[in-house]
Motif scaffolding. Structure first.
Motif, PDB file in Angstrom:
ATOM      1  N   ILE A 100       0.724  -1.187  -0.083  1.00  0.00           N
ATOM      2  CA  ILE A 100       0.060   0.043   0.017  1.00  0.00           C
ATOM      3  C   ILE A 100       0.778   1.198  -0.046  1.00  0.00           C
ATOM      4  O   ILE A 100       1.712   1.463   0.802  1.00  0.00           O
ATOM      5  CB  ILE A 100      -1.165   0.032   1.157  1.00  0.00           C
ATOM      6  N   ALA A 101       0.524   2.275  -1.125  1.00  0.00           N
ATOM      7  CA  ALA A 101       1.282   3.425  -1.039  1.00  0.00           C
ATOM      8  C   ALA A 101       0.461   4.414  -0.534  1.00  0.00           C
ATOM      9  O   ALA A 101      -0.772   4.550  -1.274  1.00  0.00           O
ATOM     10  CB  ALA A 101       1.688   3.529  -2.516  1.00  0.00           C
ATOM     11  N   THR A 102       0.770   5.384   0.251  1.00  0.00           N
ATOM     12  CA  THR A 102       0.195   6.308   0.792  1.00  0.00           C
ATOM     13  C   THR A 102       0.640   7.710   0.298  1.00  0.00           C
ATOM     14  O   THR A 102       1.732   7.642  -0.218  1.00  0.00           O
ATOM     15  CB  THR A 102      -0.268   6.411   2.372  1.00  0.00           C
ATOM     16  N   ALA A 103       0.137   8.772   1.022  1.00  0.00           N
ATOM     17  CA  ALA A 103       1.042  10.100   0.558  1.00  0.00           C
ATOM     18  C   ALA A 103       2.149  10.227   1.083  1.00  0.00           C
ATOM     19  O   ALA A 103       3.000  11.112   0.614  1.00  0.00           O
ATOM     20  CB  ALA A 103      -0.081  11.175   1.081  1.00  0.00           C
ATOM     21  N   THR A 104       2.660   9.480   2.374  1.00  0.00           N
ATOM     22  CA  THR A 104       3.689   9.751   3.068  1.00  0.00           C
ATOM     23  C   THR A 104       4.647   8.448   3.130  1.00  0.00           C
ATOM     24  O   THR A 104       5.822   8.347   3.661  1.00  0.00           O
ATOM     25  CB  THR A 104       3.428  10.436   4.406  1.00  0.00           C
ATOM     26  N   LYS A 105       3.968   7.336   2.602  1.00  0.00           N
ATOM     27  CA  LYS A 105       4.892   6.062   3.047  1.00  0.00           C
ATOM     28  C   LYS A 105       4.437   4.913   2.225  1.00  0.00           C
ATOM     29  O   LYS A 105       3.201   4.890   1.671  1.00  0.00           O
ATOM     30  CB  LYS A 105       4.523   5.552   4.685  1.00  0.00           C
ATOM     31  N   PHE A 106       5.468   3.878   2.037  1.00  0.00           N
ATOM     32  CA  PHE A 106       4.868   2.557   1.425  1.00  0.00           C
ATOM     33  C   PHE A 106       4.972   1.523   2.287  1.00  0.00           C
ATOM     34  O   PHE A 106       6.015   1.368   3.029  1.00  0.00           O
ATOM     35  CB  PHE A 106       6.013   2.397   0.246  1.00  0.00           C
ATOM     36  N   TYR A 107       4.090   0.775   2.557  1.00  0.00           N
ATOM     37  CA  TYR A 107       3.710  -0.319   3.433  1.00  0.00           C
ATOM     38  C   TYR A 107       3.760  -1.547   2.434  1.00  0.00           C
ATOM     39  O   TYR A 107       3.111  -1.893   1.926  1.00  0.00           O
ATOM     40  CB  TYR A 107       2.272  -0.234   4.187  1.00  0.00           C
ATOM     41  N   GLY A 108       4.690  -2.320   2.899  1.00  0.00           N
ATOM     42  CA  GLY A 108       5.107  -3.615   2.256  1.00  0.00           C
ATOM     43  C   GLY A 108       4.477  -4.968   3.019  1.00  0.00           C
ATOM     44  O   GLY A 108       4.284  -5.882   2.668  1.00  0.00           O
ATOM     45  N   MET A 109       3.906  -4.587   4.429  1.00  0.00           N
ATOM     46  CA  MET A 109       3.464  -5.373   5.120  1.00  0.00           C
ATOM     47  C   MET A 109       1.890  -5.919   4.928  1.00  0.00           C
ATOM     48  O   MET A 109       1.215  -5.058   4.072  1.00  0.00           O
ATOM     49  CB  MET A 109       3.525  -5.060   6.534  1.00  0.00           C
ATOM     50  N   ASP A 110       1.314  -6.970   5.589  1.00  0.00           N
ATOM     51  CA  ASP A 110       0.026  -7.176   5.195  1.00  0.00           C
ATOM     52  C   ASP A 110      -0.952  -6.570   6.115  1.00  0.00           C
ATOM     53  O   ASP A 110      -0.776  -6.249   7.139  1.00  0.00           O
ATOM     54  CB  ASP A 110      -0.004  -8.824   5.650  1.00  0.00           C
ATOM     55  N   PHE A 111      -2.128  -6.013   5.659  1.00  0.00           N
ATOM     56  CA  PHE A 111      -3.026  -5.562   6.240  1.00  0.00           C
ATOM     57  C   PHE A 111      -4.344  -6.342   6.156  1.00  0.00           C
ATOM     58  O   PHE A 111      -4.750  -6.905   5.327  1.00  0.00           O
ATOM     59  CB  PHE A 111      -3.536  -4.102   5.613  1.00  0.00           C
ATOM     60  N   TRP A 112      -5.127  -6.412   7.352  1.00  0.00           N
ATOM     61  CA  TRP A 112      -6.328  -7.119   7.430  1.00  0.00           C
ATOM     62  C   TRP A 112      -7.392  -6.530   7.900  1.00  0.00           C
ATOM     63  O   TRP A 112      -7.215  -5.617   8.907  1.00  0.00           O
ATOM     64  CB  TRP A 112      -6.081  -8.400   8.405  1.00  0.00           C
ATOM     65  N   GLY A 113      -8.791  -6.856   7.642  1.00  0.00           N
ATOM     66  CA  GLY A 113      -9.709  -6.196   7.903  1.00  0.00           C
ATOM     67  C   GLY A 113     -10.193  -7.027   9.240  1.00  0.00           C
ATOM     68  O   GLY A 113      -9.516  -8.162   9.505  1.00  0.00           O
ATOM     69  N   LYS A 114     -11.309  -6.508   9.975  1.00  0.00           N
ATOM     70  CA  LYS A 114     -11.524  -7.447  11.147  1.00  0.00           C
ATOM     71  C   LYS A 114     -12.512  -8.672  10.985  1.00  0.00           C
ATOM     72  O   LYS A 114     -12.790  -9.404  11.722  1.00  0.00           O
ATOM     73  CB  LYS A 114     -12.474  -6.345  11.888  1.00  0.00           C
ATOM     74  N   GLY A 115     -13.072  -8.894   9.736  1.00  0.00           N
ATOM     75  CA  GLY A 115     -13.770 -10.036   9.267  1.00  0.00           C
ATOM     76  C   GLY A 115     -15.306  -9.778   9.094  1.00  0.00           C
ATOM     77  O   GLY A 115     -15.692  -9.017  10.304  1.00  0.00           O
ATOM     78  N   THR A 116     -15.984 -10.610   8.466  1.00  0.00           N
ATOM     79  CA  THR A 116     -17.541 -10.653   8.395  1.00  0.00           C
ATOM     80  C   THR A 116     -17.808 -11.879   8.362  1.00  0.00           C
ATOM     81  O   THR A 116     -17.227 -12.598   7.518  1.00  0.00           O
ATOM     82  CB  THR A 116     -17.956  -9.563   7.208  1.00  0.00           C
ATOM     83  N   LEU A 117     -18.849 -12.344   9.178  1.00  0.00           N
ATOM     84  CA  LEU A 117     -19.266 -13.584   9.202  1.00  0.00           C
ATOM     85  C   LEU A 117     -20.293 -13.961   7.926  1.00  0.00           C
ATOM     86  O   LEU A 117     -21.373 -13.486   7.797  1.00  0.00           O
ATOM     87  CB  LEU A 117     -19.832 -14.019  10.448  1.00  0.00           C
ATOM     88  N   VAL A 118     -19.938 -15.058   7.364  1.00  0.00           N
ATOM     89  CA  VAL A 118     -21.029 -15.594   6.107  1.00  0.00           C
ATOM     90  C   VAL A 118     -21.434 -16.968   6.892  1.00  0.00           C
ATOM     91  O   VAL A 118     -20.608 -17.987   7.049  1.00  0.00           O
ATOM     92  CB  VAL A 118     -20.257 -15.673   4.810  1.00  0.00           C
ATOM     93  N   THR A 119     -22.812 -17.343   6.923  1.00  0.00           N
ATOM     94  CA  THR A 119     -23.369 -18.366   7.305  1.00  0.00           C
ATOM     95  C   THR A 119     -24.332 -18.957   6.313  1.00  0.00           C
ATOM     96  O   THR A 119     -25.207 -18.287   5.772  1.00  0.00           O
ATOM     97  CB  THR A 119     -24.090 -18.287   8.753  1.00  0.00           C
ATOM     98  N   VAL A 120     -23.932 -20.022   5.769  1.00  0.00           N
ATOM     99  CA  VAL A 120     -24.558 -20.673   4.787  1.00  0.00           C
ATOM    100  C   VAL A 120     -25.514 -21.820   5.524  1.00  0.00           C
ATOM    101  O   VAL A 120     -25.061 -23.021   5.787  1.00  0.00           O
ATOM    102  CB  VAL A 120     -23.821 -21.336   3.568  1.00  0.00           C
ATOM    103  N   SER A 121     -26.572 -21.822   5.648  1.00  0.00           N
ATOM    104  CA  SER A 121     -27.470 -22.632   6.178  1.00  0.00           C
ATOM    105  C   SER A 121     -29.211 -22.704   5.778  1.00  0.00           C
ATOM    106  O   SER A 121     -29.499 -21.572   5.550  1.00  0.00           O
ATOM    107  CB  SER A 121     -27.491 -22.645   7.830  1.00  0.00           C
ATOM    108  N   SER A 122     -29.664 -23.811   5.825  1.00  0.00           N
ATOM    109  CA  SER A 122     -31.118 -23.871   5.617  1.00  0.00           C
ATOM    110  C   SER A 122     -31.816 -23.671   7.051  1.00  0.00           C
ATOM    111  O   SER A 122     -33.102 -23.794   6.922  1.00  0.00           O
ATOM    112  CB  SER A 122     -31.541 -25.061   4.964  1.00  0.00           C
TER     113      SER A 122
END
Length: 122
Positions: A100-122
């Motif tokens: 990720i390149a921003t206005a001031t820095k380049f980040y070579g590391m991983d970024f993660w979201g907090k997650g969203t639950l998907v449930t597949v069920s009848s």
């Protein structure tokens, strides 16, 4: 700072569809690769799909032909269209970004979201 925020999870019946979205924020100029991983209960986190800035995609065999990963570079947003969902697709889905390149820095590391639950069920 750079943040990833997912949306679009929920409960769906087998055979149904869901669309996940993930928006990256933080004065971002560009993101090399974005994508989705998932973690089911009792299992390790696994890759679902990734997409580069140029639109090159990579999918796990288990979702090939059912899921489509896309992105809007102008909005720094990645999507996951999930069709023909199966109970085994049930998991927390995490957005991922790297290079990720921003206005001031380049980040070579991983970024993660907090997650969203998907449930597949009848």
């Amino acid at each position: 700072q750079v943040q990833l925020v997912e949306s679009g999870g929920g409960l769906v019946q087998p055979g149904g569809s869901l669309r996940l979205s993930c928006a990256a924020s933080g004065s971002i100029f560009s993101i090399n690769a974005m994508g989705w991983y998932r973690q089911a209960p009792g299992k390790q986190r696994e890759l679902v799909a990734t997409i580069t800035t140029g639109g090159i995609t990579n999918y796990a065999d288990s979702v090939m032909g059912r899921f489509t990963c896309s992105r809007d570079n102008a909005k720094n947003t990645v999507y996951l269209q999930m069709n023909s969902l199966k109970p085994e697709d049930t998991a927390v889905y995490y957005c991922h970004a790297i290079g990720i390149a921003t206005a001031t820095k380049f980040y070579g590391m991983d970024f993660w979201g907090k997650g969203t639950l998907v449930t597949v069920s009848s």
